[in-house]
Design a protein around this motif. Sequence first.
Motif, mmCIF file in Angstrom:
data_model
loop_
_atom_site.group_PDB
_atom_site.id
_atom_site.type_symbol
_atom_site.label_atom_id
_atom_site.label_comp_id
_atom_site.label_asym_id
_atom_site.label_seq_id
_atom_site.Cartn_x
_atom_site.Cartn_y
_atom_site.Cartn_z
ATOM 1 N N ALA A 303 -2.429 8.888 -10.330
ATOM 2 C CA ALA A 303 -3.040 7.554 -10.306
ATOM 3 C C ALA A 303 -1.980 6.531 -9.927
ATOM 4 C CB ALA A 303 -3.632 7.225 -11.668
ATOM 5 N N SER A 304 -2.289 5.658 -8.954
ATOM 6 C CA SER A 304 -1.299 4.712 -8.426
ATOM 7 C C SER A 304 -1.725 3.270 -8.653
ATOM 8 C CB SER A 304 -1.083 4.946 -6.926
ATOM 9 O OG SER A 304 -0.557 6.228 -6.684
ATOM 10 N N ILE A 305 -0.720 2.432 -8.891
ATOM 11 C CA ILE A 305 -0.905 0.984 -8.977
ATOM 12 C C ILE A 305 0.186 0.330 -8.140
ATOM 13 C CG2 ILE A 305 -0.758 -1.037 -10.487
ATOM 14 C CD1 ILE A 305 -1.998 0.613 -12.696
ATOM 15 N N SER A 306 -0.203 -0.591 -7.258
ATOM 16 C CA SER A 306 0.755 -1.320 -6.425
ATOM 17 C C SER A 306 0.826 -2.768 -6.878
ATOM 18 C CB SER A 306 0.353 -1.252 -4.946
ATOM 19 O OG SER A 306 0.428 0.071 -4.459
ATOM 20 N N THR A 307 2.042 -3.293 -6.972
ATOM 21 C CA THR A 307 2.236 -4.682 -7.361
ATOM 22 C C THR A 307 2.116 -5.586 -6.139
ATOM 23 O OG1 THR A 307 4.624 -4.676 -7.002
ATOM 24 C CG2 THR A 307 3.834 -3.863 -9.119
ATOM 25 N N ASP A 308 2.173 -6.891 -6.385
ATOM 26 C CA ASP A 308 2.075 -7.851 -5.280
ATOM 27 C C ASP A 308 3.239 -7.726 -4.308
ATOM 28 O OD1 ASP A 308 -0.248 -8.811 -6.368
ATOM 29 O OD2 ASP A 308 0.730 -10.441 -7.467
ATOM 30 N N ASP A 309 4.396 -7.267 -4.810
ATOM 31 C CA ASP A 309 5.580 -7.132 -3.956
ATOM 32 C C ASP A 309 5.736 -5.720 -3.397
ATOM 33 O OD1 ASP A 309 6.260 -9.760 -4.263
ATOM 34 O OD2 ASP A 309 7.598 -9.402 -5.957
ATOM 35 N N ASP A 310 4.641 -4.966 -3.386
ATOM 36 C CA ASP A 310 4.631 -3.633 -2.774
ATOM 37 C C ASP A 310 5.550 -2.633 -3.472
ATOM 38 O OD1 ASP A 310 2.761 -4.294 -0.821
ATOM 39 O OD2 ASP A 310 4.301 -5.116 0.497
ATOM 40 N N VAL A 311 5.628 -2.703 -4.770
ATOM 41 C CA VAL A 311 6.247 -1.636 -5.556
ATOM 42 C C VAL A 311 5.108 -0.788 -6.114
ATOM 43 C CG1 VAL A 311 7.599 -1.060 -7.600
ATOM 44 C CG2 VAL A 311 8.312 -2.949 -6.131
ATOM 45 N N LYS A 312 5.068 0.473 -5.711
ATOM 46 C CA LYS A 312 3.985 1.355 -6.141
ATOM 47 C C LYS A 312 4.476 2.275 -7.253
ATOM 48 C CE LYS A 312 2.423 4.808 -3.563
ATOM 49 N NZ LYS A 312 1.703 5.562 -2.512
ATOM 50 N N ILE A 313 3.721 2.324 -8.345
ATOM 51 C CA ILE A 313 4.022 3.213 -9.468
ATOM 52 C C ILE A 313 2.877 4.212 -9.578
ATOM 53 C CG2 ILE A 313 4.443 3.372 -11.946
ATOM 54 C CD1 ILE A 313 5.494 0.487 -11.820
ATOM 55 N N THR A 314 3.208 5.493 -9.429
ATOM 56 C CA THR A 314 2.203 6.555 -9.454
ATOM 57 C C THR A 314 2.421 7.429 -10.681
ATOM 58 O OG1 THR A 314 2.124 6.591 -7.032
ATOM 59 C CG2 THR A 314 1.196 8.483 -8.192
#
Length: 511
Positions: A303-314
């Motif tokens: 499952a992935s979440i991307s922040t406004d500054d394009d840092v993706k945490i999966t």
Amino acid sequence: MVKQHNSIINKGLKKGLGLMLASICLIGCDSITSGYDDFIENSANEIDNSSQLTSVQADTSDEGSVMESSTDDFIDTRLVPEQSMVENALLAKEEITIDEQVFSLSQNFIQKQQAFEVSVDTITMFEVEEFDESLDSEFNFSTNKGSIVLLHATITNTSDETFYFPIEELRLSYPGAIIQNYPSAQLYPMESGNLAQILLANSGEMAPQTAVEGYLVYGIGREETEEILDLGSFYLTVVPPRQSLNEIVGLGSNPLGDELPLYLPINDENGQQLLLNTTYIQDRLTTEWWGNKEIIASEDLNASISTDDDVKITLLRAEVSAFTPHKSYEDAFQYFNYGQVIVSIEYEVTNNSKNDLLPIDGRASLVINGDEISDDYVLINEMYGKTLKPGDSYKVVKTFALDKMTYADYWQGEDIYISINVPTVEDSTGESSETSETLSDEESVSEDLLAEEVLEETKIEYYADFVWSPSYQFFVDEAFELIPWSERENIQESEFDEDEEIDIDENSDEE
């Protein structure tokens, strides 16, 4: 053209090797060894030195997968012989008298790190009855007895950059050992197939997406042999590769990986357990084998979440397990009177921002039934301070230690809320040393407070929150034992009936 050239030479090698073996099979092991070595020396000169390693496609998507390989996949100027040939040559070595084979196992034990993999697929241990004085140092100056461990190993560069693997640092040891054993060139019985020599001939250089295989031999003294047999295992100390030849050999941590043990068995029971360990999240409890896990719940999430500054945490994986520590690690859990439950998560940070990140320095927390639990920094595998540059990715493991009684009473069966934060590398600027010297103590304190306020305002951290609803396999009962999850209702109904009977009895007594 190069591939076709190598293919023709390989066919010639195989045909010549078959004829050579057929002609000398009646001569004896000593002649086999010398004849085979001469043949390899002559044939190896015909092979193009530029094709020492064949590129392989490394599959890193499945952490529990077993890497399959064959000698045809790896082409080196020194052909890697069959295991039986190395063993026969070892038995025929005049300086050593081998009594018997203690243990042999053909299973793949693999350690996967950020940029490389180390796998051992054959383990053989021989008892040594006596050896020549010239080999005293190879057996830690033991009193003419000991053992030899023969391993077939493969090193794989899974990254997109060339690195230098320090094969000479692949030391054999065990918990509590005073001496570490290095790969032995003197004990290796043949002129070809020695993994240490293959890599050292090229300063350990390995191109991207390539692999090299070969054999490693370790001499072990008598006392160390007895300790290893009693433990039923040993480990290899895996040191991360160097990014350049100018780096110091043996650093415990760098962007390519960390110094970690690769445990290997010397009996079948430990072999089964260590193979099972390879399927778990590789937290410190697993890689350093502090004890054994019993999985309560485990799931691949991706499952992935991307922040406004394009840092993706999966969030890649999560698991819940009951953990039983080995005796030597019991003190680490002395405050868990009823046992412990371990929650481990594995996630990947992909940096598409303009900032340098500190993925390991970030914290993770769980919220279960309203209670917050922070990750345990003692159980982390890696060194803090690793920088993740823009465009790169990094996998992180965080571990949480839970009290088993509290888990059984309040947390099992509940959803698990997971929060992850990733800080940035902060460039702090301040007054020069000359300016600060002219300030009074009071002014200096004011400057420090102001700097802290500015730093707090400009501090950047990235956050991601996940909710995991585990598919529980086991239930912790009132005796803190694991039972199948499907049987929990029967136990809960039984407990309810007992409570009801107690209430009825108490009411009867009152009447």
